[in-house]
Scaffold this motif. Structure first.
Motif, PDB file in Angstrom:
ATOM      1  N   GLY A 102       0.967  -1.191  -0.132  1.00  0.00           N
ATOM      2  CA  GLY A 102       0.078  -0.033   0.073  1.00  0.00           C
ATOM      3  C   GLY A 102       0.957   1.236  -0.052  1.00  0.00           C
ATOM      4  O   GLY A 102       2.090   1.081   0.111  1.00  0.00           O
ATOM      5  N   SER A 103       0.074   2.257  -0.323  1.00  0.00           N
ATOM      6  CA  SER A 103       1.081   3.751  -0.301  1.00  0.00           C
ATOM      7  C   SER A 103      -0.067   4.941   0.426  1.00  0.00           C
ATOM      8  O   SER A 103      -1.042   4.433   0.620  1.00  0.00           O
ATOM      9  CB  SER A 103       1.099   3.854  -1.892  1.00  0.00           C
ATOM     10  OG  SER A 103       1.391   5.280  -1.968  1.00  0.00           O
ATOM     11  N   ASN A 104       0.829   5.869   0.666  1.00  0.00           N
ATOM     12  CA  ASN A 104       0.155   6.935   1.632  1.00  0.00           C
ATOM     13  C   ASN A 104      -0.148   7.902   0.368  1.00  0.00           C
ATOM     14  O   ASN A 104      -0.927   8.735   0.736  1.00  0.00           O
ATOM     15  CB  ASN A 104       1.342   7.746   2.314  1.00  0.00           C
ATOM     16  CG  ASN A 104       1.669   7.260   3.393  1.00  0.00           C
ATOM     17  OD1 ASN A 104       0.931   6.741   4.597  1.00  0.00           O
ATOM     18  ND2 ASN A 104       2.930   6.362   3.420  1.00  0.00           N
ATOM     19  N   GLY A 105      -0.216   7.524  -0.959  1.00  0.00           N
ATOM     20  CA  GLY A 105      -0.634   8.195  -1.955  1.00  0.00           C
ATOM     21  C   GLY A 105      -2.061   8.010  -2.230  1.00  0.00           C
ATOM     22  O   GLY A 105      -2.630   7.079  -1.679  1.00  0.00           O
ATOM     23  N   GLU A 106      -2.644   8.413  -3.540  1.00  0.00           N
ATOM     24  CA  GLU A 106      -4.034   8.219  -3.530  1.00  0.00           C
ATOM     25  C   GLU A 106      -4.015   6.730  -4.239  1.00  0.00           C
ATOM     26  O   GLU A 106      -5.339   6.326  -4.126  1.00  0.00           O
ATOM     27  CB  GLU A 106      -4.559   9.128  -4.596  1.00  0.00           C
ATOM     28  CG  GLU A 106      -4.591  10.668  -4.087  1.00  0.00           C
ATOM     29  CD  GLU A 106      -5.144  11.793  -4.889  1.00  0.00           C
ATOM     30  OE1 GLU A 106      -5.574  11.259  -6.174  1.00  0.00           O
ATOM     31  OE2 GLU A 106      -5.128  12.652  -4.713  1.00  0.00           O
ATOM     32  N   SER A 107      -3.188   6.096  -4.960  1.00  0.00           N
ATOM     33  CA  SER A 107      -3.192   4.898  -5.367  1.00  0.00           C
ATOM     34  C   SER A 107      -2.417   4.024  -4.500  1.00  0.00           C
ATOM     35  O   SER A 107      -1.716   4.378  -3.984  1.00  0.00           O
ATOM     36  CB  SER A 107      -2.939   4.759  -6.836  1.00  0.00           C
ATOM     37  OG  SER A 107      -1.319   4.842  -6.880  1.00  0.00           O
ATOM     38  N   LYS A 108      -2.689   2.555  -4.638  1.00  0.00           N
ATOM     39  CA  LYS A 108      -1.943   1.662  -3.941  1.00  0.00           C
ATOM     40  C   LYS A 108      -0.549   1.475  -4.193  1.00  0.00           C
ATOM     41  O   LYS A 108       0.139   0.917  -3.352  1.00  0.00           O
ATOM     42  CB  LYS A 108      -2.706   0.343  -4.233  1.00  0.00           C
ATOM     43  CG  LYS A 108      -2.529  -0.236  -5.608  1.00  0.00           C
ATOM     44  CD  LYS A 108      -3.107  -1.572  -5.990  1.00  0.00           C
ATOM     45  CE  LYS A 108      -3.131  -2.133  -7.363  1.00  0.00           C
ATOM     46  NZ  LYS A 108      -3.826  -1.205  -8.260  1.00  0.00           N
ATOM     47  N   SER A 109      -0.182   1.982  -5.387  1.00  0.00           N
ATOM     48  CA  SER A 109       1.170   2.092  -5.659  1.00  0.00           C
ATOM     49  C   SER A 109       2.082   3.287  -5.928  1.00  0.00           C
ATOM     50  O   SER A 109       3.034   3.110  -6.566  1.00  0.00           O
ATOM     51  CB  SER A 109       1.436   0.771  -6.651  1.00  0.00           C
ATOM     52  OG  SER A 109       0.556   1.390  -8.027  1.00  0.00           O
ATOM     53  N   GLU A 110       1.555   4.361  -5.361  1.00  0.00           N
ATOM     54  CA  GLU A 110       1.886   5.539  -5.814  1.00  0.00           C
ATOM     55  C   GLU A 110       3.145   5.908  -5.045  1.00  0.00           C
ATOM     56  O   GLU A 110       3.057   5.745  -3.962  1.00  0.00           O
ATOM     57  CB  GLU A 110       0.903   6.687  -5.620  1.00  0.00           C
ATOM     58  CG  GLU A 110       1.091   8.036  -5.879  1.00  0.00           C
ATOM     59  CD  GLU A 110       0.014   8.931  -6.019  1.00  0.00           C
ATOM     60  OE1 GLU A 110       0.236  10.278  -5.501  1.00  0.00           O
ATOM     61  OE2 GLU A 110      -1.038   8.544  -5.976  1.00  0.00           O
ATOM     62  N   PRO A 111       4.227   6.533  -5.658  1.00  0.00           N
ATOM     63  CA  PRO A 111       5.140   7.039  -4.944  1.00  0.00           C
ATOM     64  C   PRO A 111       4.937   8.130  -4.120  1.00  0.00           C
ATOM     65  O   PRO A 111       3.841   8.823  -4.073  1.00  0.00           O
ATOM     66  CB  PRO A 111       6.357   7.570  -6.198  1.00  0.00           C
ATOM     67  CG  PRO A 111       5.677   6.971  -7.439  1.00  0.00           C
ATOM     68  CD  PRO A 111       4.419   6.731  -7.002  1.00  0.00           C
ATOM     69  N   HIS A 112       5.420   8.022  -2.756  1.00  0.00           N
ATOM     70  CA  HIS A 112       5.000   9.313  -1.760  1.00  0.00           C
ATOM     71  C   HIS A 112       6.146   9.404  -0.989  1.00  0.00           C
ATOM     72  O   HIS A 112       6.774   8.315  -0.491  1.00  0.00           O
ATOM     73  CB  HIS A 112       3.812   8.738  -1.146  1.00  0.00           C
ATOM     74  CG  HIS A 112       3.114   9.911  -0.326  1.00  0.00           C
ATOM     75  ND1 HIS A 112       3.516  10.104   1.066  1.00  0.00           N
ATOM     76  CD2 HIS A 112       2.154  10.557  -0.348  1.00  0.00           C
ATOM     77  CE1 HIS A 112       3.029  10.946   1.766  1.00  0.00           C
ATOM     78  NE2 HIS A 112       1.960  11.406   0.596  1.00  0.00           N
ATOM     79  N   PRO A 113       6.524  10.838  -0.203  1.00  0.00           N
ATOM     80  CA  PRO A 113       7.878  10.710   0.378  1.00  0.00           C
ATOM     81  C   PRO A 113       7.651  10.195   1.774  1.00  0.00           C
ATOM     82  O   PRO A 113       8.725   9.971   2.555  1.00  0.00           O
ATOM     83  CB  PRO A 113       7.638  12.328   0.534  1.00  0.00           C
ATOM     84  CG  PRO A 113       6.160  12.580   0.409  1.00  0.00           C
ATOM     85  CD  PRO A 113       5.828  11.739  -0.669  1.00  0.00           C
TER      86      PRO A 113
END
Length: 279
Positions: A102-113
């Motif tokens: 999972g991701s902290n971004g909007e999608s499940k695999s989005e890069p996020h700091p």
């Protein structure tokens, strides 16, 4: 090992699905959700029986979602999906139920700091425990796919999750191309493959078959391609899989047409034949 991939031949029940898998040249398969997800327990039994009859391993049940989303509604929906799919994997005897962490971004695999910080690590641990503890699988495992910008990003970071989560129902999945994310891993990918299997071997339940190229443009650009069109050391990869488990699924993915899948499968079979490995 057992090669598998998406099925393009038509089917409408478990028996015709199994025949479609074998006539596609595969001995491993993705779970056909449309046949069993909303069906009765007897439908699952029919799938299990059809697969066993034709010597097919159901490699993976997908649960693609974002169990650590900052949106509580999305997070809750993802957790429930993963629990249902893990339960389905248990019923059909699949090797694993697969998702990204999972991701902290909007999608499940989005890069996020914040994807790779310690707080996110802890949230992933808790989400995986919540998924597994609701099902308590005995025949299957919940696994995470490695990613260049979402935990886990390496075999060692994956092992950290295994040691922290401490659940028998949690295992490993190998898609090495996903984490060939540096020049060193690209040029010395045979050594990186060795590291993956040395670190995670006893826990691996399924593998993915892809390839990778380095484009001659600034800055660094590493791109996924069809097996046989890149630089992944497939002789090394296949030897490591076969040594670990001759029944390990190696699943093709991310291609657009049946023709592309046929070419990818033909390449893998050619490499395997050249090194004496039965597909």
């Amino acid at each position: 090992m057992r090669l598998g991939g998406p099925i393009f031949k038509p089917y409408d029940d478990a028996e015709s699905w199994a025949h479609a898998v074998r006539t596609s040249g595969y001995r491993a398969a993705y779970c056909p959700l449309e046949l069993v997800e909303n069906g009765s327990p007897s439908e699952c039994l029919k799938l299990v029986d059809a697969a066993k009859k034709l010597d097919i391993v159901i490699a993976e049940v997908p649960a693609w979602s974002n169990p650590i989303s900052r949106d509580e509604r999305v997070r809750r929906k993802a957790i429930e999906l993963c629990q249902r799919r893990l339960e389905l994997a248990e019923r059909v005897g699949a090797n694993c139920c697969i998702n990204l962490a999972g991701s902290n971004g909007e999608s499940k695999s989005e890069p996020h700091p914040e994807n790779l910080n310690s707080d996110t690590f802890d949230r992933i641990v808790e989400s995986v425990r919540e998924i597994i503890d609701a099902v308590k699988p005995k025949r299957t495992s919940y696994v995470l796919e490695m990613s260049p910008w979402v935990h886990p990003t390496s075999p060692n970071s994956y092992l950290r999750f295994i040691n922290k989560i401490k659940r028998e129902g949690f295992a490993a999945h190998l898609d090495p191309v996903n984490v060939v994310s540096t020049i060193h891993r690209f040029y010395y990918n045979a050594a990186f493959l060795e590291e993956c299997f040395t670190t995670l071997g006893p826990y691996v339940r399924s593998c993915h078959a892809k390839d990778i190229i380095l484009r001659k443009k600034l800055t660094v650009q590493l791109n996924e391609v069809r097996p046989g069109l890149g630089k992944l050391d497939y002789s090394k990869y296949l030897r490591l899989i076969e040594h670990l488990d001759p029944d390990m699924p190696l699943m093709l993915e991310h291609l657009k047409t049946e023709k592309e899948y046929t070419k990818a499968a033909d390449y893998i079979r050619m490499v395997a034949k050249g090194i004496g490995i039965a597909i």
